[in-house]
Design a protein around this motif. Structure first.
Motif, PDB file in Angstrom:
ATOM      1  N   HIS A 189     -69.214   8.725  62.434  1.00 29.61           N
ATOM      2  CA  HIS A 189     -70.174   8.374  61.385  1.00 29.61           C
ATOM      3  C   HIS A 189     -71.193   9.505  61.182  1.00 29.61           C
ATOM      4  O   HIS A 189     -71.515   9.869  60.041  1.00 29.61           O
ATOM      5  CB  HIS A 189     -70.913   7.085  61.743  1.00 29.61           C
ATOM      6  N   GLU A 190     -71.708  10.026  62.282  1.00 27.50           N
ATOM      7  CA  GLU A 190     -72.677  11.128  62.187  1.00 27.50           C
ATOM      8  C   GLU A 190     -72.034  12.350  61.525  1.00 27.50           C
ATOM      9  O   GLU A 190     -72.663  13.036  60.703  1.00 27.50           O
ATOM     10  CB  GLU A 190     -73.198  11.487  63.576  1.00 27.50           C
ATOM     11  N   MET A 191     -70.791  12.622  61.886  1.00 24.89           N
ATOM     12  CA  MET A 191     -70.084  13.768  61.313  1.00 24.89           C
ATOM     13  C   MET A 191     -69.925  13.606  59.801  1.00 24.89           C
ATOM     14  O   MET A 191     -70.161  14.547  59.031  1.00 24.89           O
ATOM     15  CB  MET A 191     -68.712  13.908  61.968  1.00 24.89           C
ATOM     16  N   LEU A 192     -69.547  12.403  59.352  1.00 24.90           N
ATOM     17  CA  LEU A 192     -69.380  12.154  57.925  1.00 24.90           C
ATOM     18  C   LEU A 192     -70.692  12.329  57.169  1.00 24.90           C
ATOM     19  O   LEU A 192     -70.711  12.820  56.031  1.00 24.90           O
ATOM     20  CB  LEU A 192     -68.833  10.741  57.695  1.00 24.90           C
ATOM     21  N   THR A 193     -71.784  11.938  57.792  1.00 21.27           N
ATOM     22  CA  THR A 193     -73.098  12.113  57.165  1.00 21.27           C
ATOM     23  C   THR A 193     -73.398  13.591  56.957  1.00 21.27           C
ATOM     24  O   THR A 193     -73.867  14.008  55.883  1.00 21.27           O
ATOM     25  CB  THR A 193     -74.202  11.480  58.037  1.00 21.27           C
ATOM     26  N   TYR A 194     -73.113  14.411  57.969  1.00 16.71           N
ATOM     27  CA  TYR A 194     -73.340  15.861  57.839  1.00 16.71           C
ATOM     28  C   TYR A 194     -72.386  16.491  56.830  1.00 16.71           C
ATOM     29  O   TYR A 194     -72.767  17.422  56.116  1.00 16.71           O
ATOM     30  CB  TYR A 194     -73.207  16.541  59.204  1.00 16.71           C
ATOM     31  N   VAL A 195     -71.162  15.980  56.767  1.00 14.25           N
ATOM     32  CA  VAL A 195     -70.205  16.498  55.775  1.00 14.25           C
ATOM     33  C   VAL A 195     -70.740  16.270  54.369  1.00 14.25           C
ATOM     34  O   VAL A 195     -70.704  17.161  53.514  1.00 14.25           O
ATOM     35  CB  VAL A 195     -68.824  15.825  55.938  1.00 14.25           C
ATOM     36  N   GLU A 196     -71.245  15.073  54.112  1.00 13.10           N
ATOM     37  CA  GLU A 196     -71.805  14.746  52.788  1.00 13.10           C
ATOM     38  C   GLU A 196     -72.997  15.636  52.453  1.00 13.10           C
ATOM     39  O   GLU A 196     -73.142  16.107  51.324  1.00 13.10           O
ATOM     40  CB  GLU A 196     -72.217  13.279  52.742  1.00 13.10           C
ATOM     41  N   LYS A 197     -73.862  15.864  53.449  1.00 15.47           N
ATOM     42  CA  LYS A 197     -75.043  16.696  53.216  1.00 15.47           C
ATOM     43  C   LYS A 197     -74.662  18.158  53.004  1.00 15.47           C
ATOM     44  O   LYS A 197     -75.319  18.882  52.246  1.00 15.47           O
ATOM     45  CB  LYS A 197     -76.006  16.587  54.409  1.00 15.47           C
ATOM     46  N   ASN A 198     -73.610  18.587  53.676  1.00 16.74           N
ATOM     47  CA  ASN A 198     -73.254  20.005  53.652  1.00 16.74           C
ATOM     48  C   ASN A 198     -72.482  20.415  52.400  1.00 16.74           C
ATOM     49  O   ASN A 198     -72.508  21.588  52.010  1.00 16.74           O
ATOM     50  CB  ASN A 198     -72.426  20.372  54.894  1.00 16.74           C
ATOM     51  N   GLU A 199     -71.792  19.470  51.774  1.00 20.27           N
ATOM     52  CA  GLU A 199     -70.967  19.809  50.614  1.00 20.27           C
ATOM     53  C   GLU A 199     -71.769  20.435  49.473  1.00 20.27           C
ATOM     54  O   GLU A 199     -71.391  21.494  48.957  1.00 20.27           O
ATOM     55  CB  GLU A 199     -70.204  18.571  50.131  1.00 20.27           C
ATOM     56  N   PRO A 200     -72.898  19.819  49.022  1.00 24.67           N
ATOM     57  CA  PRO A 200     -73.655  20.453  47.939  1.00 24.67           C
ATOM     58  C   PRO A 200     -74.273  21.784  48.346  1.00 24.67           C
ATOM     59  O   PRO A 200     -74.407  22.697  47.518  1.00 24.67           O
ATOM     60  CB  PRO A 200     -74.739  19.418  47.599  1.00 24.67           C
ATOM     61  N   ILE A 201     -74.645  21.924  49.623  1.00 24.01           N
ATOM     62  CA  ILE A 201     -75.205  23.200  50.101  1.00 24.01           C
ATOM     63  C   ILE A 201     -74.136  24.285  50.028  1.00 24.01           C
ATOM     64  O   ILE A 201     -74.408  25.408  49.586  1.00 24.01           O
ATOM     65  CB  ILE A 201     -75.730  23.049  51.548  1.00 24.01           C
ATOM     66  N   HIS A 202     -72.917  23.943  50.440  1.00 23.25           N
ATOM     67  CA  HIS A 202     -71.821  24.918  50.390  1.00 23.25           C
ATOM     68  C   HIS A 202     -71.507  25.319  48.951  1.00 23.25           C
ATOM     69  O   HIS A 202     -71.290  26.507  48.666  1.00 23.25           O
ATOM     70  CB  HIS A 202     -70.571  24.341  51.046  1.00 23.25           C
ATOM     71  N   LEU A 203     -71.504  24.348  48.035  1.00 19.50           N
ATOM     72  CA  LEU A 203     -71.234  24.648  46.628  1.00 19.50           C
ATOM     73  C   LEU A 203     -72.310  25.561  46.040  1.00 19.50           C
ATOM     74  O   LEU A 203     -72.001  26.527  45.333  1.00 19.50           O
ATOM     75  CB  LEU A 203     -71.160  23.342  45.824  1.00 19.50           C
TER      76      LEU A 203
END
Length: 239
Positions: A189-203
């Motif tokens: 769950h924690e990993m998925l939260t970071y994935v969601e947060k990181n996607e717009p930063i990566h874009l």
């Protein structure tokens, strides 16, 4: 025709163009080269200013993106470690259950449990998590299903332990498996939260990096044209 090399726009047929005296043509070309020589430093300066503005933005986004990626990798490792240990215990608990079933120690299992054995359902969930390309929402749904299964199993184990002392080993293994799967759920769950947060930063990082690279290419092109203009001016001044 449009002839940008003379610094103005006009219509001219081929015969008219060929009729221009070489000295006049050389003068026009020289004027154009002098114009470029005067204009290019300002263009270069603007491109340099753009690059200087973008560079710290790109670096800040890179650091934020990398920090998020590192956290995701860390949580993924923790999840995998817990999940792998739990899977090993899942296999062991299944073997223990089969032994107890053959000896008749589980003859009083309630019908629902006998019909929907925990190990099989957990293995099905594990296969889906491991092998299928799932959306973040689908992953969360599977984790919620696993959490509910483990909760029900914990209640069942507590009741069976009271009623069947011979099942202590099976129950101990199953409880440890529950604990590890629950821990894997938490990390997932924690990993998925970071994935969601990181996607717009990566874009945003990718877009800004592309803009920076384009600005740097324009700077190099401007500098190359400045050098070419110097050579061309010397040539046409002596023509």
């Amino acid at each position: 025709m449009r002839n940008g090399g003379f610094g103005s726009t006009f219509c001219m047929d081929l015969n008219t163009l060929l009729a221009i005296e070489p000295e006049v043509l050389a003068k026009k070309i020289l004027e154009r080269r002098l114009f470029l020589k005067a204009a290019l430093p300002d263009i270069e300066a603007r491109m340099v200013a753009d690059a200087d503005e973008l560079a710290p933005q790109v670096e800040k986004l890179r650091l934020a993106r990398d920090a998020g990626s590192n956290k995701i990798s860390e949580l993924k490792k923790l999840r995998n470690d817990s999940q792998n240990k739990a899977r090993a215990l899942l296999k062991e608990s299944r073997q223990l259950r089969e032994v107890i079933e053959k000896s008749g120690g589980m003859k009083n299992l309630d019908p629902k449990w006998a019909k929907e054995k925990l190990e099989e359902r957990l293995e099905e969930i594990e296969d889906n998590i491991e092998k299928k390309a799932l959306s973040l929402n689908d992953e969360r749904k599977l984790l919620a299903m696993r959490k509910e299964l483990l909760r029900k199993n914990e209640e069942w184990l507590n009741r069976r332990k009271r009623d069947n002392p011979e099942m202590v080993k099976y129950i101990e293994v199953s409880k440890e498996m529950n604990k590890l799967f629950a821990l894997a759920n938490k990390f997932h769950h924690e990993m998925l939260t970071y994935v969601e947060k990181n996607e717009p930063i990566h874009l945003e990082f990718t877009e800004k990096r592309s803009e920076l690279r384009n600005s740097m290419r324009q700077v190099e092109r401007s500098r190359a044209l400045i050098k070419q203009s110097e050579s061309a001016i010397q040539f046409w001044q002596s023509a």
